[in-house]
Motif scaffolding. Structure first.
Motif, short mmCIF file in Angstrom:
data_model
loop_
_atom_site.label_atom_id
_atom_site.label_comp_id
_atom_site.label_asym_id
_atom_site.label_seq_id
_atom_site.Cartn_x
_atom_site.Cartn_y
_atom_site.Cartn_z
N ASP A 298 -4.78 -4.50 0.67
CA ASP A 298 -5.07 -4.24 2.08
C ASP A 298 -4.11 -4.96 3.02
N GLU A 299 -3.76 -6.20 2.71
CA GLU A 299 -2.97 -7.01 3.64
C GLU A 299 -1.63 -6.36 3.98
N GLU B 200 -1.78 0.31 8.80
CA GLU B 200 -3.13 0.59 9.29
C GLU B 200 -3.45 2.08 9.31
N ASP B 201 -2.46 2.92 9.66
CA ASP B 201 -2.77 4.34 9.79
C ASP B 201 -2.84 5.05 8.44
N TRP B 202 -2.52 4.35 7.35
CA TRP B 202 -2.64 4.94 6.02
C TRP B 202 -4.06 4.83 5.47
N LYS B 203 -4.87 3.96 6.04
CA LYS B 203 -6.15 3.60 5.43
C LYS B 203 -7.24 4.63 5.72
N GLN B 204 -8.05 4.91 4.72
CA GLN B 204 -9.29 5.66 4.97
C GLN B 204 -10.20 4.80 5.86
N ARG B 205 -11.01 5.48 6.67
CA ARG B 205 -11.86 4.74 7.60
C ARG B 205 -13.27 5.33 7.64
N SER C 161 -13.96 1.19 10.78
CA SER C 161 -13.57 0.12 9.86
C SER C 161 -12.86 0.69 8.65
N PRO C 162 -11.88 -0.03 8.12
CA PRO C 162 -11.14 0.49 6.96
C PRO C 162 -11.98 0.46 5.69
N ALA C 163 -11.65 1.35 4.78
CA ALA C 163 -12.29 1.35 3.46
C ALA C 163 -11.77 0.17 2.68
N LEU C 164 -12.65 -0.76 2.36
CA LEU C 164 -12.25 -1.97 1.63
C LEU C 164 -13.09 -2.11 0.37
N THR C 165 -12.44 -2.48 -0.73
CA THR C 165 -13.15 -2.71 -1.97
C THR C 165 -13.79 -4.09 -1.95
N GLY C 166 -14.53 -4.39 -2.99
CA GLY C 166 -15.22 -5.67 -3.06
C GLY C 166 -14.41 -6.79 -3.66
N TRP C 167 -13.14 -6.50 -4.02
CA TRP C 167 -12.31 -7.56 -4.59
C TRP C 167 -11.94 -8.58 -3.51
N VAL C 168 -11.63 -9.80 -3.94
CA VAL C 168 -11.23 -10.85 -3.00
C VAL C 168 -9.86 -11.38 -3.43
N PRO C 169 -8.83 -11.21 -2.57
CA PRO C 169 -8.81 -10.46 -1.32
C PRO C 169 -8.91 -8.97 -1.59
N PRO C 170 -9.32 -8.18 -0.58
CA PRO C 170 -9.67 -6.78 -0.83
C PRO C 170 -8.45 -5.86 -0.90
N SER C 171 -8.67 -4.74 -1.56
CA SER C 171 -7.74 -3.62 -1.51
C SER C 171 -8.35 -2.56 -0.61
N LEU D 257 -8.13 1.93 0.46
CA LEU D 257 -7.87 3.25 -0.10
C LEU D 257 -7.02 4.06 0.86
N LEU D 258 -5.99 4.71 0.32
CA LEU D 258 -5.09 5.53 1.13
C LEU D 258 -5.74 6.88 1.44
N SER D 259 -5.53 7.35 2.65
CA SER D 259 -6.09 8.64 3.05
C SER D 259 -5.29 9.78 2.43
N PRO D 260 -5.95 10.68 1.69
CA PRO D 260 -5.24 11.84 1.13
C PRO D 260 -4.66 12.75 2.20
N ALA D 261 -5.16 12.63 3.45
CA ALA D 261 -4.68 13.48 4.53
C ALA D 261 -3.43 12.94 5.20
N ASN D 262 -3.07 11.67 4.90
CA ASN D 262 -1.93 11.06 5.57
C ASN D 262 -0.66 11.37 4.79
#
Length: 738
Positions: free
Chosen positions: A299-300, A304-309, A314-324, A326-331
């Motif tokens: 994620d870091e 920003e405009d690549w992220k699913q929301r 808010s961006p789509a964030l996984t539960g990993w620390v630090p988080p990853s 998800l890229l938007s298939p539409a971008n």
């Protein structure tokens, strides 16, 4: 098939190695810099690094305790280095040289003679002969001195945890700050030699027989070890054929101003060097690589405009620390980036002489808390003219995966394309998350994964999920792969049991390949897989000739340890949880035709080698001893809102008997007192409900059943003359525990 969780090597094969063997060095570093280490010969290694900040520092590390090999393959722990001398040739470029301030330093971490934890810092230039970028370094651990200049403080190397050589960029500054531009550097240690009476370590040299299970691994987990070491574990543990290699989401990219970039290429230099070595070594060992690229990115460093929301932005964030994220298939820009990454990795495989096998790994719209999809990024909203429907979201997803796999196919015409679907995310949202455009023959192979259900023991959900996606997409089992679960935490090692069961269930479904995910957890927990001989534990799902068996005599056997005291009082311990049955089917043999049928059946089962079904003449029903079964006969358990699987049992005054061989068509099931048809019968007599019953809701069943038995002896003695004279034949059978 079976497995063993090996804690350590005992009687298994061993060998010896010299300390500081090139294969067993590791590398590590702080983000965002990247580094890798590969072996370049039997006694040489190369570390590549890319620095982004003035304070970046990579460590080329030797551990006293083997942290990265399977227990059966690990080297011994020996923290005393005082009887060792290490010598190597040093060459480098793009890093601070040996003679400079902040030049390469050997940090030794351990304890002093009093047992107090501390570190020593040995400047390599003090022990080097040659130039600052090409020198021979000799380190006698019995006489090393710490400090910038000699003489310094004497190092006590008798209790060392690890030691590492530091690599820093030109212009290094502990205060930090960005470098003007990324700096690529490398270091080579060659002619590595360790001498002295303490220079030899024992090491596991196990070679598990090759088996049918495949292995999965990932670069984000293995970035810090040498590919040669990684492949040594795979080969030693019996994994052959395919390796499913996840390319990761946090270690492959290049950066510019903190964001991923294609400037200079898709892959950073350390990642490219590591994968080139990995692919070449895999090819030499006869492996094939499946390259897995997902829509996930650290994620870091993701624009920003690549992220699913989500709906709230808010961006789509996984539960990993630090988080990853998800890229938007539409971008389009994000998807073009993924295509460039895929082509870079495919090119590495092709250059190594491997057929390109490319997996689109878990492409999905992220499911936010509450079950809504993260389809609210600007690109998705614009493409759909508003919030996308499930059908529109699915179409965007399918279009993006087609473009990604198509780009690989365009560059490598014979490439195999694979699609990985994570089943727990798609239940009830198939239109959006399993678009119909993925249907066969869109991809060459469909791969299914469901570890969340597997480790929770929800085999019913696994079976239904696989059946649903198979029916929707139309890939025959021989065009499917199955990836079983992994154990996230070491304290949950018991989860390997359901993982092994899921692997066996996938084999029964007839899938082409089965993988265990993933090698780091296999190594950590000592998971050791082996294929059992088919003839030893085989079960033939056929019935003993019923008419012959109806007159069988029955014996019930228990095992009880009885100890009598001096006064005659007894202590009794039941060593078996339930009785084991013995039968003699001889009384049912009435004619020469029966004799012929019996002999044919014995030969077909290869005597005791193969178990089979036998109908107990006195007890074959859930309703008493021989009554007609009803759906409320036996309580199987109570629901908890999650569990859908309920094994068949029969109660004998509080003693539960597991029923593994119900008679087909005889099972009736009730939930909360009402008979239902919303269930299927799984392997080994397990009822799989379509929906999990609520907390405390009772599940019951009725059925007829057979007993799994085998012939008790290797010989079947029949004398025709005495039989015709009226002497009974003896046909002993014994119950088999399943």
């Amino acid at each position: 098939m079976g497995y063993w969780l090996a804690a350590s090597r005992t009687c298994q094969e061993g060998a010896f190695l010299k300390r500081f063997d090139a294969r067993f060095w590791t590398v590590d570093f702080p983000r965002p810099m990247m580094a890798s280490v590969v072996t370049t010969g039997p006694h040489s290694l190369r570390a590549d690094a890319v620095f982004y900040r003035k304070s970046d520092l990579a460590g080329l590390i030797w551990w006293s305790e083997d942290r990265y090999d399977h227990p059966l393959l690990a080297y011994e722990t020996d923290r005393d280095f005082r009887r060792c001398t290490l010598r190597f040739r040093w060459r480098s470029a793009g890093v601070v040289p040996l003679d400079a301030l902040h030049g390469p330093t050997l940090t030794i971490e351990g304890r002093d003679e009093a047992g107090v934890a501390r570190s020593w810092y040995v400047r390599l230039w003090n022990y080097a002969v040659g130039a600052s970028d090409d020198a021979v370094v000799t380190l006698d651990f019995a006489g090393l001195e710490s400090g910038f200049a000699l003489p310094g403080e004497l190092v006590w190397a008798g209790d060392v945890d690890r030691m590492f050589i530091s690599l820093v960029p030109p212009g290094y500054d502990e205060a930090g700050g960005d470098l003007a531009a990324p700096v690529e550097g490398w270091t080579e240690l060659s002619e590595i030699a360790c001498e002295g009476s303490g220079s030899v370590l024992a090491i596991g040299d196990v070679l598990v027989p090759a088996h049918a299970l495949r292995i999965a691994t990932g670069y984000d987990d293995a970035y810090n070890v040498t590919p040669e070491r990684l492949l040594r574990n795979m080969a030693g543990l019996g994994y052959r054929g395919l390796i499913n290699h996840y390319l990761g989401m946090s270690h492959y990219f290049r950066l510019s101003s903190g964001e991923v970039t294609l400037t200079g290429g898709a892959l950073n230099a350390p990642c490219a060097a590591w994968h080139a070595d990995f692919a070449a070594r895999a090819k030499a060992l006869g492996y094939e690589l499946i390259l897995s690229l997902s829509y996930e990115l650290f994620d870091e460093h993701c624009p920003e405009d690549w992220k699913q929301r989500a709906a709230d932005g808010s961006p789509a964030l996984t539960g990993w620390v630090p988080p990853s994220t998800l890229l938007s298939p539409a971008n389009g820009t994000a998807m073009a980036y993924l295509q460039a990454v895929a082509l870079a990795f495919a090119g590495i495989a092709d250059a190594a002489g491997l057929r390109v096998r490319f997996q689109v790994g878990e492409p999905w719209w992220w499911v936010a808390a509450g079950g809504s999809l993260c389809v609210h990024d600007v690109a998705a909203l614009a493409a759909a003219g508003g919030v996308p429907s499930d059908a529109q979201a699915g179409a965007m997803l399918a279009e993006s995966t087609a473009a990604l796999s198509g780009a690989v196919k365009a560059a490598h015409a014979d490439a195999e394309t694979l699609l990985l679907v994570y089943l727990p995310t798609v239940r009830g949202r198939e239109e959006a998350l399993v678009p119909i455009d993925w249907a066969s023959p869109a991809f060459d192979v469909l791969q299914l994964e469901d570890y969340e259900w597997v480790t929770a023991g929800d085999t019913g959900a696994s079976a239904r999920g696989a059946a649903t996606v198979t029916a929707r997409l139309g890939y025959a089992p021989d065009r499917q792969h199955y990836l079983s679960g992994f154990v996230l935490r070491p304290e949950d090692r018991a989860q390997w049991a359901p993982i092994g069961g899921a692997i066996a269930a996938a084999e029964e479904r007839g899938v082409a390949e089965r993988f265990v995910w993933a090698l780091p957890q296999v190594i950590r927990d000592g998971f050791t897989w082996f294929d059992e001989e088919d003839d030893v534990e085989a079960f033939a799902d056929v019935a003993f000739p019923l008419e012959i068996g109806r007159e069988a005599s029955v014996e019930a056997e228990t095992s009880t340890a009885i100890a009598a005291g001096a006064g005659g009082a007894e202590q009794r311990n039941a060593e078996w949880a339930e009785a084991r049955l013995h039968f003699d089917a001889g009384p049912g043999v009435r004619s020469e035709a029966d004799l012929g049928a019996l002999l044919a059946f014995f030969r077909a089962r290869r005597g005791p080698a193969q178990a089979f079904r036998f109908r107990d003449p006195l007890d074959d029903s859930s309703n008493g001893l021989a009554g007609l079964p009803g759906p409320l006969d036996q309580l199987l358990g109570a629901g908890d809102g999650v569990r859908t699987t309920f094994p068949l049992v029969k109660d004998y005054e509080g003693v539960a008997r597991r029923i593994t061989r119900p008679v087909a068509g005889s099972v009736r099931v009730a939930v909360d007192g009402a008979e239902t048809s919303a269930w299927t019968l799984g392997a080994s007599g397990v009822v799989i409900l379509d929906e999990a019953p609520g907390e405390g809701v009772e599940v019951a069943a009725g059925y007829r059943f057979d007993v799994p038995v085998r012939f008790a002896e290797d010989r079947l003695s029949i004398n025709r003359a005495t039989f015709l004279a009226g002497e009974a034949v003896s046909v002993p059978l014994v119950e088999v525990r399943e």
